[in-house]
Design a protein around this motif. Structure first.
Motif, short mmCIF file in Angstrom:
data_model
loop_
_atom_site.label_atom_id
_atom_site.label_comp_id
_atom_site.label_asym_id
_atom_site.label_seq_id
_atom_site.Cartn_x
_atom_site.Cartn_y
_atom_site.Cartn_z
N TYR A 190 0.56 -0.86 0.31
CA TYR A 190 -0.02 0.45 0.09
C TYR A 190 0.63 1.68 0.32
CZ TYR A 190 -4.41 -3.21 0.44
OH TYR A 190 -5.03 -3.87 0.19
N LEU A 191 2.33 1.17 0.80
CA LEU A 191 2.95 2.33 0.50
C LEU A 191 3.81 2.65 -0.34
CD1 LEU A 191 3.42 3.11 4.82
CD2 LEU A 191 1.50 3.43 3.01
N GLY A 192 4.33 1.08 -1.19
CA GLY A 192 4.86 1.22 -2.49
C GLY A 192 6.74 1.39 -1.48
N ARG A 193 7.88 1.89 -2.96
CA ARG A 193 9.00 1.48 -3.14
C ARG A 193 9.40 3.19 -1.84
NH1 ARG A 193 9.46 -0.41 -6.80
NH2 ARG A 193 10.21 -2.03 -6.56
N PRO A 194 9.19 3.82 -2.40
CA PRO A 194 9.42 5.48 -1.79
C PRO A 194 9.56 5.32 -0.46
CG PRO A 194 8.00 6.30 -3.61
CD PRO A 194 8.12 4.79 -3.72
N TYR A 215 11.75 2.44 0.80
CA TYR A 215 13.36 3.29 1.05
C TYR A 215 13.56 4.10 2.08
CZ TYR A 215 14.13 0.34 -3.45
OH TYR A 215 14.16 -0.83 -4.63
N ARG A 216 12.92 5.28 2.15
CA ARG A 216 12.87 6.41 2.92
C ARG A 216 12.99 5.68 4.27
NH1 ARG A 216 9.46 8.98 1.27
NH2 ARG A 216 7.56 8.68 2.25
N PHE A 217 12.00 4.49 5.15
CA PHE A 217 12.82 4.27 5.95
C PHE A 217 13.93 3.24 6.55
CE2 PHE A 217 12.21 -0.28 8.95
CZ PHE A 217 11.50 1.16 10.61
N ALA A 218 13.85 2.43 4.79
CA ALA A 218 15.17 1.92 5.70
C ALA A 218 16.71 2.70 5.70
CB ALA A 218 15.57 1.31 3.92
N ASN A 219 16.69 3.84 5.12
CA ASN A 219 17.68 5.31 5.05
C ASN A 219 17.20 5.53 6.10
OD1 ASN A 219 18.99 4.12 3.03
ND2 ASN A 219 17.71 5.50 1.01
N SER A 220 16.30 5.91 7.55
CA SER A 220 15.98 6.94 8.06
C SER A 220 17.35 5.96 9.19
CB SER A 220 14.69 6.58 8.70
OG SER A 220 14.46 5.58 8.97
N LYS A 221 17.04 7.18 10.30
CA LYS A 221 17.39 6.38 11.87
C LYS A 221 16.98 5.66 12.15
CE LYS A 221 19.20 11.32 12.96
NZ LYS A 221 19.20 12.32 14.30
N LEU A 222 15.49 4.88 12.41
CA LEU A 222 14.83 3.85 13.02
C LEU A 222 14.95 3.34 11.85
CD1 LEU A 222 12.97 2.93 14.55
CD2 LEU A 222 11.58 3.42 13.55
N GLY A 223 15.53 3.50 11.05
CA GLY A 223 15.80 2.11 10.09
C GLY A 223 17.13 1.31 10.00
N ILE A 237 17.89 -11.40 3.67
CA ILE A 237 17.07 -11.32 2.96
C ILE A 237 16.52 -12.40 3.92
CG2 ILE A 237 18.34 -10.60 1.06
CD1 ILE A 237 16.78 -13.77 -0.09
N ARG A 238 16.53 -13.11 4.33
CA ARG A 238 15.15 -14.37 4.88
C ARG A 238 14.06 -12.74 5.39
NH1 ARG A 238 18.32 -17.12 7.97
NH2 ARG A 238 18.08 -15.97 9.87
N HIS A 239 14.44 -12.17 6.31
CA HIS A 239 13.24 -11.40 6.89
C HIS A 239 12.31 -10.19 5.92
CE1 HIS A 239 17.01 -9.12 7.60
NE2 HIS A 239 16.10 -7.63 8.72
N LEU A 240 13.55 -9.83 4.97
CA LEU A 240 12.93 -8.50 3.78
C LEU A 240 12.22 -9.22 2.65
CD1 LEU A 240 16.13 -6.93 4.30
CD2 LEU A 240 13.98 -6.10 5.19
N ILE A 241 12.31 -10.39 2.79
CA ILE A 241 11.76 -11.08 0.81
C ILE A 241 10.38 -10.61 1.02
CG2 ILE A 241 11.08 -13.61 2.32
CD1 ILE A 241 12.60 -12.40 -1.23
N SER A 242 9.20 -10.84 1.50
CA SER A 242 7.86 -10.26 2.02
C SER A 242 8.05 -9.34 1.41
CB SER A 242 7.31 -10.29 3.36
OG SER A 242 8.00 -9.24 4.48
N ILE A 243 8.87 -7.94 1.21
CA ILE A 243 8.33 -6.88 0.89
C ILE A 243 8.41 -6.78 -0.53
CG2 ILE A 243 10.31 -4.19 0.21
CD1 ILE A 243 10.94 -4.61 3.52
N PRO A 244 9.62 -7.53 -1.05
CA PRO A 244 9.33 -7.22 -2.30
C PRO A 244 7.91 -7.54 -3.34
CG PRO A 244 10.71 -8.25 -2.08
CD PRO A 244 11.16 -8.06 -0.63
N ALA A 245 7.79 -9.03 -2.39
CA ALA A 245 6.68 -9.38 -2.54
C ALA A 245 5.00 -8.22 -2.79
CB ALA A 245 6.12 -10.79 -2.08
N GLY A 246 4.99 -7.41 -2.22
CA GLY A 246 4.19 -6.72 -1.58
C GLY A 246 4.48 -5.55 -2.35
N LEU A 247 5.68 -5.25 -3.33
CA LEU A 247 5.94 -3.84 -4.10
C LEU A 247 5.12 -4.39 -5.31
CD1 LEU A 247 10.08 -2.84 -3.21
CD2 LEU A 247 7.97 -1.73 -2.27
N VAL A 248 5.73 -5.65 -5.57
CA VAL A 248 5.24 -6.15 -6.90
C VAL A 248 3.20 -6.61 -7.42
CG1 VAL A 248 7.35 -7.19 -7.08
CG2 VAL A 248 5.77 -8.49 -6.91
#
Length: 223
Positions: free
Chosen positions: A84-88, A91-99, A133-144
């Protein structure tokens, strides 16, 4: 000691005083966090839980069930947010301090996307067994916008397989390792398990690639 390590230590140190409901709820919560973006190593949750199950304190099958349930819940959170929130936003969260506090960055997200793009929808299954990538593989599944139920099926199979491996490790360690040496030993053994699993995945992928190549070559000959 980090907050996450304190949570895991609490699970190990207080098993005797926890009710079954509280114990399995704790496992579910920790594994939900592990499958989102929080740095909770699944091996220091499932393997110790199975270790104590070998002593008859808890049920190892329920440990695997609730660990897998938590993994599904965490992966679903990643999927929905990405969908629902998409790639931008991702990526913004991944590059944030919390990320960064969650040991996340854009490079790791991109790595999970590359793995997903290379291996298709089955990446949600095999990706659950790949470190980094074990805990991150669900991200691209949502993106596509992969079909959710297919995503959930592959995620469940992959997560359950990984949890069964960790549970078997914990059960085995009960016969050879003292409680105060458990965490260090689990970390050591899980490293070799990860290497073995990656090796198996590489061999399986190589087999299918070779099979596909031979099939295409034979098709050209027939033509």
């Amino acid at each position: 000691m980090s907050f996450i390590e304190q949570l895991v230590d609490y699970l190990i140190d207080n098993i005797d005083s926890m009710s079954d409901f509280t114990y399995y709820l704790y496992i579910t919560i920790l594994m939900t966090l592990e499958s989102t973006v929080f740095p909770v190593p699944s091996e220091v949750v499932v393997a110790p839980a199975a270790y104590f199950s070998a002593e008859g304190q808890k049920n190892v099958f329920l440990v695997i069930f609730f660990a897998t349930l938590g993994a599904d819940m965490g992966a679903s959170i990643n999927y929905v947010v990405s969908y629902y929130l998409g790639r931008p936003f991702v990526y913004r969260f991944a590059n944030s301090k919390l990320g960064k506090l969650c040991l996340l960055n854009q490079e790791k997200v991109e790595k999970s996307e590359q793995f997903f793009n290379k291996h298709g929808v089955t990446a949600t299954l095999t990706g659950r067994l790949v470190p980094g990538i074990r805990h991150l593989i669900s991200i691209p599944a949502g993106l596509v916008r992969m079909n959710y139920w297919k995503f959930l099926m592959y995620t469940t199979i992959g997560a359950c397989t990984w949890n069964c491996i960790l549970a078997a490790l914990g059960w085995y360690l009960n016969s050879i390792v003292a409680k105060d040496e458990l965490k260090a030993t689990v970390s050591e053994y899980s490293h070799y398990i990860v290497i073995g699993i990656v090796g198996i995945i590489v061999l399986v992928l190589a087999y299918y690639i070779a099979k596909s190549y031979i099939k295409q070559k034979n098709s050209k000959k027939d033509a």
